[in-house]
Structures are given as structure tokens and as C-alpha cells.
Design a protein around this motif. Structure first.
Motif, short mmCIF file in Angstrom:
data_model
loop_
_atom_site.label_atom_id
_atom_site.label_comp_id
_atom_site.label_asym_id
_atom_site.label_seq_id
_atom_site.Cartn_x
_atom_site.Cartn_y
_atom_site.Cartn_z
N GLN A 78 5.41 -7.92 1.68
CA GLN A 78 6.42 -7.12 2.37
C GLN A 78 5.81 -5.89 3.02
O GLN A 78 6.20 -5.48 4.11
CB GLN A 78 7.52 -6.69 1.38
CG GLN A 78 8.43 -7.81 0.89
CD GLN A 78 7.73 -8.74 -0.10
OE1 GLN A 78 7.01 -8.28 -0.98
NE2 GLN A 78 7.94 -10.04 0.06
N GLU A 79 4.81 -5.30 2.37
CA GLU A 79 4.19 -4.06 2.84
C GLU A 79 3.44 -4.24 4.16
O GLU A 79 3.33 -3.30 4.94
CB GLU A 79 3.21 -3.54 1.78
CG GLU A 79 3.87 -2.85 0.62
CD GLU A 79 4.07 -1.37 0.86
OE1 GLU A 79 3.36 -0.81 1.71
OE2 GLU A 79 4.94 -0.78 0.20
N GLN A 80 2.92 -5.45 4.40
CA GLN A 80 2.01 -5.61 5.53
C GLN A 80 2.66 -5.36 6.89
O GLN A 80 1.96 -5.14 7.88
CB GLN A 80 1.39 -7.01 5.49
CG GLN A 80 2.39 -8.14 5.67
CD GLN A 80 1.74 -9.50 5.59
OE1 GLN A 80 0.57 -9.66 5.90
NE2 GLN A 80 2.50 -10.50 5.18
N PHE A 81 3.98 -5.38 6.95
CA PHE A 81 4.65 -5.16 8.24
C PHE A 81 5.31 -3.77 8.32
O PHE A 81 5.96 -3.47 9.31
CB PHE A 81 5.71 -6.24 8.47
CG PHE A 81 5.12 -7.62 8.59
CD1 PHE A 81 4.43 -8.00 9.74
CD2 PHE A 81 5.22 -8.53 7.55
CE1 PHE A 81 3.88 -9.27 9.85
CE2 PHE A 81 4.67 -9.80 7.65
CZ PHE A 81 3.99 -10.17 8.81
N LYS A 82 5.12 -2.93 7.30
CA LYS A 82 5.74 -1.61 7.29
C LYS A 82 4.86 -0.59 7.99
O LYS A 82 3.65 -0.75 8.10
CB LYS A 82 6.02 -1.16 5.85
CG LYS A 82 7.08 -1.97 5.13
CD LYS A 82 7.31 -1.41 3.73
CE LYS A 82 8.39 -2.20 2.99
NZ LYS A 82 8.59 -1.66 1.62
N VAL A 83 5.50 0.50 8.44
CA VAL A 83 4.77 1.64 8.99
C VAL A 83 4.54 2.64 7.87
O VAL A 83 5.48 3.02 7.16
CB VAL A 83 5.55 2.29 10.14
CG1 VAL A 83 4.81 3.51 10.67
CG2 VAL A 83 5.79 1.28 11.27
N ASP A 84 3.30 3.05 7.70
CA ASP A 84 2.96 4.05 6.69
C ASP A 84 3.12 5.44 7.31
O ASP A 84 2.28 5.87 8.10
CB ASP A 84 1.51 3.82 6.22
CG ASP A 84 1.05 4.86 5.21
OD1 ASP A 84 1.88 5.68 4.77
OD2 ASP A 84 -0.15 4.85 4.88
N ARG A 85 4.17 6.13 6.96
CA ARG A 85 4.47 7.44 7.57
C ARG A 85 3.87 8.61 6.79
O ARG A 85 4.03 9.76 7.18
CB ARG A 85 5.98 7.62 7.70
CG ARG A 85 6.65 6.50 8.51
CD ARG A 85 8.10 6.82 8.83
NE ARG A 85 8.75 5.67 9.46
CZ ARG A 85 8.62 5.36 10.75
NH1 ARG A 85 7.88 6.11 11.53
NH2 ARG A 85 9.24 4.29 11.25
N GLU A 86 3.20 8.31 5.69
CA GLU A 86 2.68 9.37 4.83
C GLU A 86 1.16 9.50 4.88
O GLU A 86 0.63 10.61 4.97
CB GLU A 86 3.13 9.12 3.37
CG GLU A 86 4.63 8.99 3.19
CD GLU A 86 5.36 10.28 3.50
OE1 GLU A 86 4.77 11.36 3.30
OE2 GLU A 86 6.52 10.20 3.95
N GLY A 87 0.47 8.37 4.78
CA GLY A 87 -0.97 8.42 4.57
C GLY A 87 -1.79 8.24 5.82
O GLY A 87 -1.30 7.88 6.89
#
Length: 263
Positions: free
Chosen positions: A212-221
Motif C-alpha cells: 500500500q505504501e509504494q503508491f503514497k506521497v511521503d510528505r514528512e521525510g
């Protein structure tokens, strides 16, 4: 036996094979070529001298950094590029995120300072494998200022793939426009791709929440929280071409990204 007759002739003067970097025609900018790496030594032996000669012929001041991941976690291309950016020094003012298995064959390709915005050298119209319009992997040039505006790349991508797709969203979020080569007529023959998938398998495993994570945008790191240690920094010459090898130990918070570990 050796013949001693006749006067000795002086050795002919050595003719430099490449232009001298301190000539004025080289311009004011200097490129940090950041090459994420693990174990592909046969590709490295081909890559370093080839790229040194290619960039020198184009009078691009450059320093090649081999970002060698030596920890026991899965490969993390994006974190290695973040580390390379932080360790590349103040004498370089732009970077190339450059795969070790991709060699430019067309000398018309532009590696100069990308003042107008990120410049995707290995564009979808030219890359031998990846042809979707939002692709920004392979070879991407950015000024250091623009890379900082994106907060670098996400550190959450362990294993192969997807980190450059997330970075495309960061570029857009920073208000930057990706530019690509024009007037290149060599199509998919523009690059030599050294990778042999039958001989060296990519780590494409997706475990637990990674799917699931592979398509998310990382807005923190990104640049602000990459965790690493430099085990060693070594200046090398490969067939006469200089480079710096950084042996890098990445760190992983297994509560945040449990898929960083093998198994």
C-alpha cells in the motif's frame, strides 16, 4: 641483448586524451554525479571511465560519487542519493541522479547546469525500457537549490522501484517543471543499458504494508531525516578516471518501515 648503437631519441611528448578542466571553456558550474550502488562492480568498471570521458569531452566539470550501500538492509536508492547530496561538498552546485547501468551514447545529450528546472536526460522517449510520461528515473539533473526545495527523496522506499515516481510528485509540489531533451533522433538507441535481468535479479519483493505504501506521497521525510553513517571515503582511479567511493551505512526505523529488512 639490447642494441646500444646510435643516439637515444627523446620520448615523444604525451598528448592529453581529454581537455584540461581548468580551461575557461569549461564554464563556472560543477556537477556531482551521484551513483547509487551495491555489488555491481563489473558495471562500475565500465561506468566510471566512460562517464568521465563523456563529460570531459563536453567540458562539464564533474565529480563522480559512487554511493555504495554496505549495511544489511535492502537497497535504498533514494536514501543513497540523499546521502550523496549531503556529502558532495560545496564545490558542486548541481547533481545528476544517475543509474550505474545506463550509458549515454548520443553526445548531443545535455548534462549542463539545469537552471530552468529539473532536466530528465533519460526521457521516456529515449530510455530503452521505461516509456510512461511521468517517468523521471535513470538520469535526472537538478540544481542543488531545486533538490532542497523538494526536500530530496523519500527514505521509505526499500527494495527496487517506485521512489522516482514519488519524486515526480515532489517536483510538481515544489512548483518545478520537468524538462527533457529535444532534437535527439536516436530514439531507444540513445543509451546502452548494461543490466542483465537474467543474471542479476532485482529486489522487487513487496511485504506487509509496503504494497500500500509504494503508491503514497511521503510528505514528512527526505533530506531532513535521512539516517546514515559514512564508514569510509576513498578516492579511486578506474582506468585513469577519478571517482570517490562512499561506503554508506543506512539506518532504518523498523517500526516505521519494517520492509527495510530482508526475510
Amino acid at each position: 641483448g639490447q642494441s646500444r648503437g646510435g643516439p637515444r631519441q627523446p620520448c615523444p611528448p604525451q598528448v592529453p586524451l581529454l581537455p584540461v578542466e581548468d580551461e575557461p571553456s569549461w564554464g563556472p558550474h560543477r556537477l556531482a554525479l551521484l551513483v547509487p550502488f551495491r555489488e555491481r562492480f563489473e558495471e562500475l568498471l565500465a561506468f566510471v571511465p566512460y562517464m568521465h570521458r563523456f563529460l570531459s569531452k563536453k567540458r562539464i566539470r564533474h565529480h563522480i560519487f559512487i554511493l555504495n550501500q554496505v549495511d544489511h538492509f535492502r537497497f535504498n536508492r533514494a536514501s543513497l542519493i540523499n546521502v550523496g547530496f549531503l556529502e558532495s561538498g560545496n564545490d558542486t552546485d548541481y547533481i545528476a541522479m544517475h543509474d550505474v547501468d545506463l550509458l549515454p551514447l548520443n553526445e548531443q545529450l545535455d548534462y549542463s547546469f539545469p537552471e530552468a528546472g529539473p532536466f530528465h536526460v533519460a526521457s521516456p522517449e529515449l530510455h530503452p525500457l521505461y516509456h510512461y510520461k511521468t517517468y523521471v528515473g535513470g538520469i535526472l539533473l537538478l540544481t542543488k537549490q531545486h533538490y532542497e526545495m523538494c526536500n530530496g527523496m523519500s527514505n521509505r522506499f526499500w527494495g527496487w522501484g517506485r521512489e522516482d515516481d514519488e519524486f515526480y510528485r515532489r517536483i510538481k509540489g515544489a512548483g518545478l517543471q520537468v524538462r527533457r531533451p529535444s532534437g535527439i533522433t536516436t530514439g531507444y538507441e540513445t543509451f546502452q543499458h548494461l543490466h542483465d535481468p537474467a543474471w542479476r535479479k532485482r529486489d522487487q519483493k513487496r511485504i506487509a504494508a509496503q504494497k500500500q505504501e509504494q503508491f503514497k506521497v511521503d510528505r514528512e521525510g527526505g533530506l531532513n531525516n535521512v539516517r546514515y553513517r559514512i564508514e569510509s571515503r576513498t578516492a579511486l582511479s578506474v582506468a585513469g578516471a577519478p571517482c570517490t567511493v562512499l561506503n554508506i551505512l543506512l539506518d532504518c526505523d523498523t517500526s516505521e518501515t519494517p520492509w527495510c529488512a530482508f526475510g
